[in-house]
Every structure is written in C-alpha cells, then in structure tokens.
Write a protein that holds these residues in place. Structure first.
Motif, PDB file in Angstrom:
ATOM      1  N   ALA A  97     -12.862 -20.925 -44.737  1.00  0.00           N
ATOM      2  CA  ALA A  97     -12.630 -19.616 -45.349  1.00  0.00           C
ATOM      3  C   ALA A  97     -13.944 -19.072 -45.910  1.00  0.00           C
ATOM      4  O   ALA A  97     -14.797 -19.830 -46.378  1.00  0.00           O
ATOM      5  CB  ALA A  97     -11.591 -19.720 -46.459  1.00  0.00           C
ATOM      6  N   GLU A  98     -14.065 -17.753 -45.864  1.00  0.00           N
ATOM      7  CA  GLU A  98     -15.206 -17.068 -46.463  1.00  0.00           C
ATOM      8  C   GLU A  98     -14.658 -15.962 -47.352  1.00  0.00           C
ATOM      9  O   GLU A  98     -13.852 -15.142 -46.908  1.00  0.00           O
ATOM     10  CB  GLU A  98     -16.107 -16.470 -45.383  1.00  0.00           C
ATOM     11  CG  GLU A  98     -16.726 -17.516 -44.470  1.00  0.00           C
ATOM     12  CD  GLU A  98     -17.519 -16.890 -43.341  1.00  0.00           C
ATOM     13  OE1 GLU A  98     -18.320 -15.968 -43.623  1.00  0.00           O
ATOM     14  OE2 GLU A  98     -17.314 -17.305 -42.195  1.00  0.00           O
ATOM     15  N   VAL A  99     -15.103 -15.951 -48.605  1.00  0.00           N
ATOM     16  CA  VAL A  99     -14.622 -14.993 -49.593  1.00  0.00           C
ATOM     17  C   VAL A  99     -15.826 -14.210 -50.097  1.00  0.00           C
ATOM     18  O   VAL A  99     -16.792 -14.802 -50.593  1.00  0.00           O
ATOM     19  CB  VAL A  99     -13.905 -15.718 -50.756  1.00  0.00           C
ATOM     20  CG1 VAL A  99     -13.479 -14.730 -51.820  1.00  0.00           C
ATOM     21  CG2 VAL A  99     -12.715 -16.518 -50.234  1.00  0.00           C
ATOM     22  N   GLY A 100     -15.776 -12.891 -49.974  1.00  0.00           N
ATOM     23  CA  GLY A 100     -16.887 -12.041 -50.387  1.00  0.00           C
ATOM     24  C   GLY A 100     -16.999 -11.892 -51.894  1.00  0.00           C
ATOM     25  O   GLY A 100     -16.304 -12.551 -52.671  1.00  0.00           O
ATOM     26  N   ASP A 101     -17.851 -11.001 -52.316  1.00  0.00           N
ATOM     27  CA  ASP A 101     -18.057 -10.707 -53.734  1.00  0.00           C
ATOM     28  C   ASP A 101     -16.902  -9.859 -54.272  1.00  0.00           C
ATOM     29  O   ASP A 101     -16.298  -9.075 -53.538  1.00  0.00           O
ATOM     30  CB  ASP A 101     -19.362  -9.934 -53.937  1.00  0.00           C
ATOM     31  CG  ASP A 101     -20.588 -10.742 -53.551  1.00  0.00           C
ATOM     32  OD1 ASP A 101     -20.516 -11.981 -53.519  1.00  0.00           O
ATOM     33  OD2 ASP A 101     -21.632 -10.113 -53.268  1.00  0.00           O
ATOM     34  N   GLY A 113      -5.157 -22.013 -42.172  1.00  0.00           N
ATOM     35  CA  GLY A 113      -5.378 -22.009 -40.734  1.00  0.00           C
ATOM     36  C   GLY A 113      -4.073 -21.984 -39.967  1.00  0.00           C
ATOM     37  O   GLY A 113      -3.001 -22.224 -40.515  1.00  0.00           O
ATOM     38  N   ARG A 114      -4.183 -21.706 -38.650  1.00  0.00           N
ATOM     39  CA  ARG A 114      -3.021 -21.708 -37.760  1.00  0.00           C
ATOM     40  C   ARG A 114      -3.250 -22.594 -36.549  1.00  0.00           C
ATOM     41  O   ARG A 114      -2.400 -22.672 -35.686  1.00  0.00           O
ATOM     42  CB  ARG A 114      -2.733 -20.293 -37.250  1.00  0.00           C
ATOM     43  CG  ARG A 114      -2.230 -19.351 -38.279  1.00  0.00           C
ATOM     44  CD  ARG A 114      -1.849 -18.042 -37.644  1.00  0.00           C
ATOM     45  NE  ARG A 114      -2.998 -17.487 -36.931  1.00  0.00           N
ATOM     46  CZ  ARG A 114      -2.923 -16.504 -36.060  1.00  0.00           C
ATOM     47  NH1 ARG A 114      -1.773 -15.971 -35.762  1.00  0.00           N
ATOM     48  NH2 ARG A 114      -4.003 -16.054 -35.466  1.00  0.00           N
ATOM     49  N   GLN A 115      -4.405 -23.211 -36.457  1.00  0.00           N
ATOM     50  CA  GLN A 115      -4.711 -24.005 -35.271  1.00  0.00           C
ATOM     51  C   GLN A 115      -5.356 -25.320 -35.691  1.00  0.00           C
ATOM     52  O   GLN A 115      -5.910 -25.430 -36.770  1.00  0.00           O
ATOM     53  CB  GLN A 115      -5.645 -23.224 -34.349  1.00  0.00           C
ATOM     54  CG  GLN A 115      -6.969 -22.886 -35.015  1.00  0.00           C
ATOM     55  CD  GLN A 115      -7.625 -21.676 -34.419  1.00  0.00           C
ATOM     56  OE1 GLN A 115      -6.960 -20.740 -34.014  1.00  0.00           O
ATOM     57  NE2 GLN A 115      -8.939 -21.683 -34.373  1.00  0.00           N
ATOM     58  N   ARG A 116      -5.300 -26.293 -34.823  1.00  0.00           N
ATOM     59  CA  ARG A 116      -5.836 -27.605 -35.124  1.00  0.00           C
ATOM     60  C   ARG A 116      -7.231 -27.818 -34.552  1.00  0.00           C
ATOM     61  O   ARG A 116      -7.911 -28.761 -34.920  1.00  0.00           O
ATOM     62  CB  ARG A 116      -4.889 -28.672 -34.601  1.00  0.00           C
ATOM     63  CG  ARG A 116      -3.527 -28.621 -35.267  1.00  0.00           C
ATOM     64  CD  ARG A 116      -2.617 -29.650 -34.672  1.00  0.00           C
ATOM     65  NE  ARG A 116      -3.041 -30.981 -35.041  1.00  0.00           N
ATOM     66  CZ  ARG A 116      -2.430 -31.761 -35.910  1.00  0.00           C
ATOM     67  NH1 ARG A 116      -1.353 -31.331 -36.494  1.00  0.00           N
ATOM     68  NH2 ARG A 116      -2.878 -32.955 -36.173  1.00  0.00           N
ATOM     69  N   GLU A 117      -7.664 -26.966 -33.639  1.00  0.00           N
ATOM     70  CA  GLU A 117      -8.986 -27.115 -33.045  1.00  0.00           C
ATOM     71  C   GLU A 117     -10.065 -26.901 -34.108  1.00  0.00           C
ATOM     72  O   GLU A 117      -9.837 -26.257 -35.114  1.00  0.00           O
ATOM     73  CB  GLU A 117      -9.203 -26.095 -31.912  1.00  0.00           C
ATOM     74  CG  GLU A 117      -8.262 -26.269 -30.734  1.00  0.00           C
ATOM     75  CD  GLU A 117      -6.923 -25.590 -30.963  1.00  0.00           C
ATOM     76  OE1 GLU A 117      -6.888 -24.523 -31.583  1.00  0.00           O
ATOM     77  OE2 GLU A 117      -5.911 -26.150 -30.532  1.00  0.00           O
ATOM     78  N   GLY A 118     -11.260 -27.416 -33.826  1.00  0.00           N
ATOM     79  CA  GLY A 118     -12.377 -27.242 -34.743  1.00  0.00           C
ATOM     80  C   GLY A 118     -12.881 -25.817 -34.752  1.00  0.00           C
ATOM     81  O   GLY A 118     -12.325 -24.929 -34.110  1.00  0.00           O
ATOM     82  N   GLY A 119     -13.942 -25.600 -35.464  1.00  0.00           N
ATOM     83  CA  GLY A 119     -14.534 -24.270 -35.556  1.00  0.00           C
ATOM     84  C   GLY A 119     -13.909 -23.449 -36.670  1.00  0.00           C
ATOM     85  O   GLY A 119     -13.249 -23.968 -37.562  1.00  0.00           O
ATOM     86  N   GLY A 139      -5.334 -17.978 -40.297  1.00  0.00           N
ATOM     87  CA  GLY A 139      -6.112 -17.934 -39.070  1.00  0.00           C
ATOM     88  C   GLY A 139      -7.494 -17.360 -39.263  1.00  0.00           C
ATOM     89  O   GLY A 139      -7.851 -16.883 -40.343  1.00  0.00           O
ATOM     90  N   PRO A 140      -8.298 -17.374 -38.204  1.00  0.00           N
ATOM     91  CA  PRO A 140      -9.681 -16.895 -38.268  1.00  0.00           C
ATOM     92  C   PRO A 140      -9.753 -15.374 -38.170  1.00  0.00           C
ATOM     93  O   PRO A 140     -10.311 -14.817 -37.224  1.00  0.00           O
ATOM     94  CB  PRO A 140     -10.343 -17.585 -37.080  1.00  0.00           C
ATOM     95  CG  PRO A 140      -9.233 -17.716 -36.086  1.00  0.00           C
ATOM     96  CD  PRO A 140      -7.982 -17.961 -36.901  1.00  0.00           C
TER      97      PRO A 140
END
Length: 192
Positions: A97-101, A113-119, A139-140
């Motif tokens: 996750a990325e959270v802004g200012d 997340g919604r998937q098990r794959e990396g990234g 999800g991404p």
C-alpha cells in the motif's frame, strides 16, 4: 539533524490530528491517548528497519504495535506525511500500500489485496484522500487526490481525483462544488 527532523514530524502529526479531530483538546492529550498516532510513529521505525532489510525485526515490531493499538500497518507500506487514523481499531494496511500526504482513515478501514501473486497487491491513496469507517479498498488500484470514500464502501476500481466513492461495489459520485472532505464524510447521502 535526524532528531530535529523527527521532532518536526511529530509536531506536524499533532497539528494534523488537532485539525482533523474536533474532540482533540491539546497536543499532550493527542500524543498520549491517540493510538492512530502511536501506530504511525511506530510504523516509521519499522519501515526504516524494513528498508534496511531487517525484515523479521520489522515484522515482529509491527505485530507488537498491532497488539498494542489494534492497528496493523505492514512495515513495507509507504506512508506520507500528516497521515491521521481516527479511532483506528481494526485498520489494516497491506505491504504494498502507498498512502499520500494529508490522508485520513477512520476505524475499520482495510487497504488490502485481492491476489496472491507477488508485486503490487495493495491500493495507492493519493494526497488528501479521506476514507470513512469500515471501507475496504482492495487490489492494486489508485484513488485520486482529494477523493472521499464513504463508510462501508468496497472499492475495487481506480477512481479519479476529487471522487466521492460510495456503495458495494463503490461507484464514483459527483462531489458538490465547494464541499470540503469533512462535510462529505458526514453527509447522510454518502453513507451506506
């Protein structure tokens, strides 16, 4: 230098909490009694260890923080400045996750997340986003700057800047001209 910067960030966090929480009475009260701030301050330490590849220690520390505050922030998550978690119990922020200012979350929010794959598996919240109690952002995906996510909304798709997202699944609604974020979060038509 590092201590000066850390104290500056603490002052910034206290001011952000006072600005966003009408119940906040003093900086001392906020510093001692706000678990959302305690979780954020601890996250900064664990994130620094994570970046230095001390992953086990960082994860262990984040789990202790979760046990103490009820807020789980993965040490890999990237958190911006003046981030505020009001009440906080049950908040979960995933590893990518990325959270802004100037972002604000209420209790029970999941950035998951919604998937098990990396990234990249978790959402990105741009600057000035506010997320109502119980909302799930999964999800991404990217939530655009100054957007508001209503209480209990489930968001699984990108949203442009200045969106109001409500419903299950969440759909963007038009934000009324001049309506500030706090007003949107308390408007009955934006709550499920």
């Amino acid at each position: 230098m590092i201590l000066t910067r850390a104290l500056s960030r603490v002052r910034e966090d206290l001011a952000a909490a006072k600005l966003r929480d009408p119940a906040a009475r003093s900086a001392l009260e906020i510093a001692l009694l706000y678990p959302g701030l305690h979780a954020i301050w601890a996250h900064r330490v664990w994130h620094a260890l994570w970046r230095r590849r001390l992953r086990f220690v960082a994860r262990l520390g984040s789990q202790v923080t979760r046990w103490l505050t009820g807020i789980e922030i993965h040490p890999g998550a990237i958190i911006g400045r003046r981030f505020f978690i009001d009440h906080g119990m049950g908040v979960v922020i995933g590893e990518t996750a990325e959270v802004g200012d100037d972002v604000m979350l209420y209790h029970g929010v999941t950035l998951g997340g919604r998937q098990r794959e990396g990234g990249k598996r978790h959402p990105t919240l741009r600057d000035g986003v506010a997320v109502g109690a119980g909302a799930k952002i999964l999800g991404p995906i990217t939530i655009g700057a100054r957007s508001v996510v209503g209480a209990n909304a489930v968001v699984t798709k990108d949203a442009p800047a200045d969106s109001v997202l409500v419903g299950v699944p969440a759909k963007p609604r038009t934000r009324r001209e001049g309506m500030d974020t706090r007003a949107v979060l308390t408007a009955p038509e934006y709550v499920i």
